[in-house]
Design a protein around this motif. Structure first.
Motif, PDB file in Angstrom:
ATOM      1  N   ASN A 123     -13.626 -27.909  10.647  1.00 48.31           N
ATOM      2  CA  ASN A 123     -14.682 -26.897  10.762  1.00 48.31           C
ATOM      3  C   ASN A 123     -15.083 -26.718  12.222  1.00 48.31           C
ATOM      4  O   ASN A 123     -14.903 -27.641  13.041  1.00 48.31           O
ATOM      5  CB  ASN A 123     -15.918 -27.329   9.972  1.00 48.31           C
ATOM      6  CG  ASN A 123     -15.684 -27.245   8.480  1.00 48.31           C
ATOM      7  OD1 ASN A 123     -15.533 -26.167   7.930  1.00 48.31           O
ATOM      8  ND2 ASN A 123     -15.621 -28.394   7.838  1.00 48.31           N
ATOM      9  N   GLY A 124     -15.687 -25.561  12.517  1.00 47.91           N
ATOM     10  CA  GLY A 124     -16.208 -25.350  13.865  1.00 47.91           C
ATOM     11  C   GLY A 124     -17.159 -26.462  14.262  1.00 47.91           C
ATOM     12  O   GLY A 124     -17.177 -26.919  15.417  1.00 47.91           O
ATOM     13  N   SER A 125     -17.958 -26.935  13.287  1.00 47.27           N
ATOM     14  CA  SER A 125     -18.935 -28.007  13.573  1.00 47.27           C
ATOM     15  C   SER A 125     -18.257 -29.270  14.087  1.00 47.27           C
ATOM     16  O   SER A 125     -18.852 -30.019  14.865  1.00 47.27           O
ATOM     17  CB  SER A 125     -19.699 -28.390  12.306  1.00 47.27           C
ATOM     18  OG  SER A 125     -20.165 -27.275  11.638  1.00 47.27           O
ATOM     19  N   THR A 128     -17.744 -28.512  17.874  1.00 43.05           N
ATOM     20  CA  THR A 128     -18.966 -28.479  18.684  1.00 43.05           C
ATOM     21  C   THR A 128     -19.597 -29.868  18.751  1.00 43.05           C
ATOM     22  O   THR A 128     -20.078 -30.292  19.802  1.00 43.05           O
ATOM     23  CB  THR A 128     -19.995 -27.470  18.123  1.00 43.05           C
ATOM     24  OG1 THR A 128     -20.282 -27.791  16.759  1.00 43.05           O
ATOM     25  CG2 THR A 128     -19.499 -26.045  18.212  1.00 43.05           C
ATOM     26  N   TYR A 149     -26.098 -20.807  17.411  1.00 46.33           N
ATOM     27  CA  TYR A 149     -25.866 -21.653  16.233  1.00 46.33           C
ATOM     28  C   TYR A 149     -24.555 -22.398  16.450  1.00 46.33           C
ATOM     29  O   TYR A 149     -23.565 -21.811  16.865  1.00 46.33           O
ATOM     30  CB  TYR A 149     -25.767 -20.770  14.982  1.00 46.33           C
ATOM     31  CG  TYR A 149     -25.305 -21.535  13.766  1.00 46.33           C
ATOM     32  CD1 TYR A 149     -26.155 -22.427  13.128  1.00 46.33           C
ATOM     33  CD2 TYR A 149     -24.014 -21.385  13.267  1.00 46.33           C
ATOM     34  CE1 TYR A 149     -25.731 -23.153  12.021  1.00 46.33           C
ATOM     35  CE2 TYR A 149     -23.578 -22.101  12.158  1.00 46.33           C
ATOM     36  CZ  TYR A 149     -24.443 -22.988  11.549  1.00 46.33           C
ATOM     37  OH  TYR A 149     -24.027 -23.703  10.454  1.00 46.33           O
ATOM     38  N   HIS A 150     -24.555 -23.702  16.151  1.00 47.13           N
ATOM     39  CA  HIS A 150     -23.352 -24.483  16.459  1.00 47.13           C
ATOM     40  C   HIS A 150     -22.874 -25.346  15.290  1.00 47.13           C
ATOM     41  O   HIS A 150     -22.087 -26.256  15.507  1.00 47.13           O
ATOM     42  CB  HIS A 150     -23.592 -25.362  17.690  1.00 47.13           C
ATOM     43  CG  HIS A 150     -24.135 -24.610  18.865  1.00 47.13           C
ATOM     44  ND1 HIS A 150     -23.394 -23.660  19.533  1.00 47.13           N
ATOM     45  CD2 HIS A 150     -25.349 -24.634  19.465  1.00 47.13           C
ATOM     46  CE1 HIS A 150     -24.129 -23.137  20.501  1.00 47.13           C
ATOM     47  NE2 HIS A 150     -25.319 -23.701  20.482  1.00 47.13           N
ATOM     48  N   GLY A 151     -23.387 -25.098  14.075  1.00 46.50           N
ATOM     49  CA  GLY A 151     -22.869 -25.853  12.938  1.00 46.50           C
ATOM     50  C   GLY A 151     -23.940 -26.651  12.229  1.00 46.50           C
ATOM     51  O   GLY A 151     -25.112 -26.601  12.587  1.00 46.50           O
ATOM     52  N   GLU A 201     -23.203 -20.062  22.825  1.00 39.17           N
ATOM     53  CA  GLU A 201     -22.240 -19.028  22.464  1.00 39.17           C
ATOM     54  C   GLU A 201     -22.185 -18.086  23.669  1.00 39.17           C
ATOM     55  O   GLU A 201     -23.222 -17.585  24.098  1.00 39.17           O
ATOM     56  CB  GLU A 201     -22.709 -18.261  21.245  1.00 39.17           C
ATOM     57  CG  GLU A 201     -22.728 -19.085  19.965  1.00 39.17           C
ATOM     58  CD  GLU A 201     -23.239 -18.273  18.787  1.00 39.17           C
ATOM     59  OE1 GLU A 201     -22.529 -17.356  18.362  1.00 39.17           O
ATOM     60  OE2 GLU A 201     -24.350 -18.545  18.309  1.00 39.17           O
ATOM     61  N   ASP A 230     -19.374 -22.501  23.016  1.00 37.97           N
ATOM     62  CA  ASP A 230     -19.066 -22.480  21.588  1.00 37.97           C
ATOM     63  C   ASP A 230     -18.392 -21.140  21.307  1.00 37.97           C
ATOM     64  O   ASP A 230     -19.050 -20.106  21.207  1.00 37.97           O
ATOM     65  CB  ASP A 230     -20.358 -22.637  20.782  1.00 37.97           C
ATOM     66  CG  ASP A 230     -20.116 -22.500  19.283  1.00 37.97           C
ATOM     67  OD1 ASP A 230     -19.018 -22.076  18.890  1.00 37.97           O
ATOM     68  OD2 ASP A 230     -21.046 -22.812  18.518  1.00 37.97           O
ATOM     69  N   VAL A 232     -16.581 -20.464  18.651  1.00 41.72           N
ATOM     70  CA  VAL A 232     -16.156 -20.465  17.246  1.00 41.72           C
ATOM     71  C   VAL A 232     -16.032 -19.022  16.730  1.00 41.72           C
ATOM     72  O   VAL A 232     -15.122 -18.718  15.964  1.00 41.72           O
ATOM     73  CB  VAL A 232     -17.116 -21.324  16.394  1.00 41.72           C
ATOM     74  CG1 VAL A 232     -16.866 -21.132  14.905  1.00 41.72           C
ATOM     75  CG2 VAL A 232     -16.960 -22.792  16.764  1.00 41.72           C
ATOM     76  N   ILE A 233     -16.905 -18.132  17.177  1.00 40.75           N
ATOM     77  CA  ILE A 233     -16.763 -16.732  16.773  1.00 40.75           C
ATOM     78  C   ILE A 233     -15.963 -15.923  17.801  1.00 40.75           C
ATOM     79  O   ILE A 233     -15.072 -15.153  17.450  1.00 40.75           O
ATOM     80  CB  ILE A 233     -18.144 -16.084  16.543  1.00 40.75           C
ATOM     81  CG1 ILE A 233     -18.761 -16.652  15.262  1.00 40.75           C
ATOM     82  CG2 ILE A 233     -18.013 -14.556  16.441  1.00 40.75           C
ATOM     83  CD1 ILE A 233     -20.028 -16.006  14.809  1.00 40.75           C
ATOM     84  N   LYS A 258     -12.759 -20.753  13.400  1.00 39.69           N
ATOM     85  CA  LYS A 258     -12.551 -19.445  12.775  1.00 39.69           C
ATOM     86  C   LYS A 258     -11.228 -18.766  13.130  1.00 39.69           C
ATOM     87  O   LYS A 258     -10.226 -19.036  12.511  1.00 39.69           O
ATOM     88  CB  LYS A 258     -13.747 -18.553  13.094  1.00 39.69           C
ATOM     89  CG  LYS A 258     -15.074 -19.218  12.602  1.00 39.69           C
ATOM     90  CD  LYS A 258     -16.122 -18.251  12.243  1.00 39.69           C
ATOM     91  CE  LYS A 258     -17.455 -18.917  11.981  1.00 39.69           C
ATOM     92  NZ  LYS A 258     -18.080 -18.649  10.721  1.00 39.69           N
ATOM     93  N   ARG A 432     -30.713 -18.714  11.530  1.00 41.04           N
ATOM     94  CA  ARG A 432     -30.431 -19.212  12.864  1.00 41.04           C
ATOM     95  C   ARG A 432     -31.702 -19.498  13.668  1.00 41.04           C
ATOM     96  O   ARG A 432     -31.643 -20.057  14.737  1.00 41.04           O
ATOM     97  CB  ARG A 432     -29.612 -18.192  13.641  1.00 41.04           C
ATOM     98  CG  ARG A 432     -28.251 -18.019  13.048  1.00 41.04           C
ATOM     99  CD  ARG A 432     -27.435 -17.068  13.865  1.00 41.04           C
ATOM    100  NE  ARG A 432     -26.047 -17.272  13.536  1.00 41.04           N
ATOM    101  CZ  ARG A 432     -25.049 -17.119  14.387  1.00 41.04           C
ATOM    102  NH1 ARG A 432     -25.291 -16.766  15.616  1.00 41.04           N
ATOM    103  NH2 ARG A 432     -23.827 -17.341  14.028  1.00 41.04           N
TER     104      ARG A 432
HETATM  105  C1  LIG Z   1     -20.988 -19.840  16.875  1.00 38.44           C
HETATM  106  C2  LIG Z   1     -20.718 -20.825  15.780  1.00 38.44           C
HETATM  107  N1  LIG Z   1     -20.531 -22.122  16.089  1.00 38.44           N
HETATM  108  C3  LIG Z   1     -20.257 -23.050  15.163  1.00 38.44           C
HETATM  109  C4  LIG Z   1     -20.185 -22.703  13.837  1.00 38.44           C
HETATM  110  C5  LIG Z   1     -19.896 -23.747  12.816  1.00 38.44           C
HETATM  111  O1  LIG Z   1     -18.630 -23.564  12.300  1.00 38.44           O
HETATM  112  P1  LIG Z   1     -18.296 -24.150  10.837  1.00 38.44           P
HETATM  113  O2  LIG Z   1     -19.165 -23.425   9.875  1.00 38.44           O
HETATM  114  O3  LIG Z   1     -16.839 -23.849  10.675  1.00 38.44           O
HETATM  115  O4  LIG Z   1     -18.583 -25.604  10.883  1.00 38.44           O
HETATM  116  C6  LIG Z   1     -20.381 -21.373  13.450  1.00 38.44           C
HETATM  117  C7  LIG Z   1     -20.323 -20.964  12.047  1.00 38.44           C
HETATM  118  O5  LIG Z   1     -20.676 -19.896  11.648  1.00 38.44           O
HETATM  119  C8  LIG Z   1     -20.665 -20.403  14.447  1.00 38.44           C
HETATM  120  O6  LIG Z   1     -20.886 -19.119  14.133  1.00 38.44           O
END
Ligand SMILES: Cc1ncc(COP(=O)(O)O)c(C=O)c1O
Length: 439
Positions: A123-125, A128, A149-151, A201, A230, A232-233, A258, A432
Motif C-alpha cells: 500500500n501507499g502507506s 510513506t 494525506y499519507h495513509g 504531496e 508523497d 502516491v497520487i 497507486k 482529510r
Molecule cells: C497522497 C496519498 N498518500 C498516501 C496514501 C495511502 O495509500 P494507501 O491507501 O495505498 O495506503 C494515499 C491514499 O489515498 C494518498 O492519496
C-alpha cells in the motif's frame, strides 16, 4: 432520485448483507456507503473494462475514480493481464528474491529523479511510513511536518479528526502545515528543533506556486530535515518521473503507489542512496514484499505508459475536461458554488457554500451533483483520474452528463430546494481534515 426503482436492486441487497458482516460495509473508507448518496446509487461493481465499469445490476458507467487512482492503463487490460498470467504459471511468491525485483528497481532508478535506490511495499502507506521511519533514523529526530494525506498509520492520522485508537502521546510528533504557505512551514521549524522530515504531496487540489516546492526543500535542508514527496497520487500520472520531474524539484525520499501497476498492489519507496542504505537497520519488511504478480503488472504498466505516451494523453484529456467544464459552470451561473481545481492530470470538481449558506451546503451541492451524474452513467467522487483507455468520447459523454446535472443543481439553488431534493441523504465529509485546518 432515479426513476427506475429496480435500477440498484442487487446493489441494495448486497449492501444490506455487507453491513451485517463487514464493518463500514467494505474495506476502504472512500468506497463505503457514506461516500454515496443513500441507496440511490450503485454500491457494488461487478467488473471493469477499459475506462468503464459495470455494477451488479448491469448498469454501465464511465469511470473517473479508477480504483481510487491506481488504474492508469485501463481495467482488465490485456497488455497487463497477459504478463501477469505468465507470472502466475511460475508462482507469485517464491522463497527467495526474483530477478524482477532487480529489473524493476533499475528501471525506476532510470525514470524517477530521486531514485538512487528502491524498495517495494504493497500500500501507499507502507512507502510513506517507511520514509518517515527512515528519516527519523537518519536524522536522529522524531517530529514530522506533514502536508496532505499519507495513509492510515498512527503517525499520519494522529492529528486528524479520525484519530480514534491512536495514543495521545503520538499526536505531538505529527505537525501539519499549509500547502503553498512557506511561512507556515517556517513557523513549525521556529517552534520545533527536532523535525526529522517534511513530508508532502507535491500537488494537492491546487498546484504549487512558483518556487514553492524549491522553497520547501530549502527550508527543510537549512533546518537539518529531509524532504519526502508523497507521490502516491501524482506518481506515474504527472510524468513518468512523477511530480518531482514535472516541477523540477528532487526530494531526498519519495513514496509512490497507486499508478504504477494498473491496480495490482504495489508501492515504492525511493531515495538518496546514503539515506536508503539505512534500511539495513531500519525495519521495513513483510511477507508479501516483492510479490511477483504486482511486479509483473508494474513492468507491463510502465511499458504501456512509456510506449503509448499515456502521460500526454492524460494531460490532453484533463485539459479538455477542465476547460469545457469551466464553460458549463459559467453557462449555468454556478461560478459561486462550483470550481474545477487541480492540474490537468488530476482535475478536482469542488463545491462551495456561500457566506450565508448552512455549513454543510458544499456537501449538499456535491451530493446532489454526484447523484445526478451517477444516475446518468458517470461514476464520480470529485477527482478525475484518467487512463490509457479513456477516449474523447468518454469526455464528451461526461460533459453532456455534467451539463444536465449542472442544470438540476442550478434549478435547485434558485428554488432553494437543494436539501429537499436530497431527501436527507448526503455524502460524508472528506476525512482529510486535520486539526490544523481548524475542523
Ligand atoms: C497522497 C496519498 N498518500 C498516501 C496514501 C495511502 O495509500 P494507501 O491507501 O495505498 O495506503 C494515499 C491514499 O489515498 C494518498 O492519496
Amino acid at each position: 432520485m432515479t426513476d427506475d426503482p429496480d435500477r440498484y436492486r442487487r446493489s441494495k441487497e448486497l449492501k444490506r448483507r455487507a453491513e451485517r458482516v463487514i464493518p463500514v460495509g467494505t474495506q476502504t473508507f472512500t468506497k463505503s456507503a457514506g461516500y454515496r448518496v443513500g441507496d440511490d446509487a450503485p454500491f457494488f461493481l461487478q467488473r471493469g473494462s477499459g475506462s468503464h465499469v459495470f455494477d451488479v445490476d448491469g448498469n454501465e458507467y464511465v469511470d473517473f475514480i479508477m480504483g481510487l487512482g491506481p488504474v492508469t492503463v485501463g481495467y482488465a487490460d490485456e497488455r497487463v493481464n497477459r504478463i501477469v498470467r505468465d507470472q502466475l504459471e511460475d508462482g507469485v511468491l517464491l522463497s527467495q528474491p526474483h530477478p524482477r525485483e532487480v529489473d524493476l528497481s533499475e528501471r525506476i532508478c532510470e525514470l524517477v529523479p530521486a531514485a538512487e535506490m528502491v524498495r517495494f511495499g504493497k500500500n501507499g502507506s507502507d512507502a510513506t511510513s517507511a520514509a518517515v521511519r527512515l528519516a527519523r533514523a537518519y536524522t536522529g529526530r522524531d517530529r514530522i511536518a506533514k502536508c496532505g494525506y499519507h495513509g492510515w498509520q498512527d503517525w499520519s492520522i494522529a492529528d486528524t479528526d479520525n484519530d480514534s485508537g491512536i495514543p495521545d502521546s503520538v499526536q505531538p510528533y505529527t505537525q501539519s502545515w499549509k500547502y503553498n504557505d512557506l511561512e507556515d512551514l517556517k513557523t513549525l521549524f521556529d517552534e520545533y528543533d527536532d523535525i526529522a522530515a517534511v513530508i508532502m504531496e507535491p500537488m494537492e487540489t491546487e498546484g504549487p506556486d512558483p518556487d514553492f516546492l524549491a522553497g520547501v526543500k530549502e527550508i527543510a535542508h537549512d533546518n537539518g530535515a529531509l524532504l519526502i514527496f508523497d507521490e502516491v497520487i501524482t506518481g506515474f500520472r504527472f510524468s513518468l518521473g512523477g511530480a518531482q520531474e514535472h516541477f523540477g524539484v528532487t526530494p531526498d525520499l519519495a513514496a509512490f503507489g497507486k499508478g504504477i501497476a494498473n491496480g495490482f498492489p504495489l508501492s515504492v519507496l525511493v531515495g538518496r542512496a546514503d539515506v536508503m542504505r539505512e534500511l539495513k537497520d531500519v525495519f521495513f519488511s513483510f511477507t508479501y514484499g516483492g510479490e511477483l504478480a504486482s511486479l509483473a503488472a508494474a513492468e507491463a504498466t510502465l511499458d504501456v505508459l512509456e510506449n503509448e505516451n499515456v502521460i500526454d494523453h492524460m494531460w490532453d484529456l484533463g485539459e479538455t475536461l477542465q476547460t469545457r467544464t469551466e464553460t458549463l459552470v459559467e453557462r449555468h451561473a454556478l461560478a459561486d458554488h462550483v470550481e474545477m481545481k487541480g492540474l490537468e492530470p488530476w482535475p478536482v470538481l469542488d463545491f462551495e457554500g456561500g457566506a450565508n449558506d448552512p455549513d454543510d451546503y458544499d456537501l449538499a451541492l456535491k451530493s446532489l451533483f454526484q447523484r445526478e451524474v451517477v444516475n446518468r452513467g458517470v461514476l464520480f467522487n470529485g477527482n478525475h483520474f484518467f487512463c490509457d483507455a479513456h477516449t474523447s468520447d468518454d469526455i464528451e459523454r461526461t460533459l453532456d452528463v455534467y451539463d444536465a446535472a449542472f442544470e438540476t443543481l442550478s434549478d435547485a439553488i434558485r428554488d432553494d430546494e437543494v436539501y429537499e431534493r436530497l431527501d436527507g441523504e448526503m455524502i460524508s465529509p472528506a476525512f482529510r481534515r486535520t486539526r490544523h485546518d481548524g475542523s
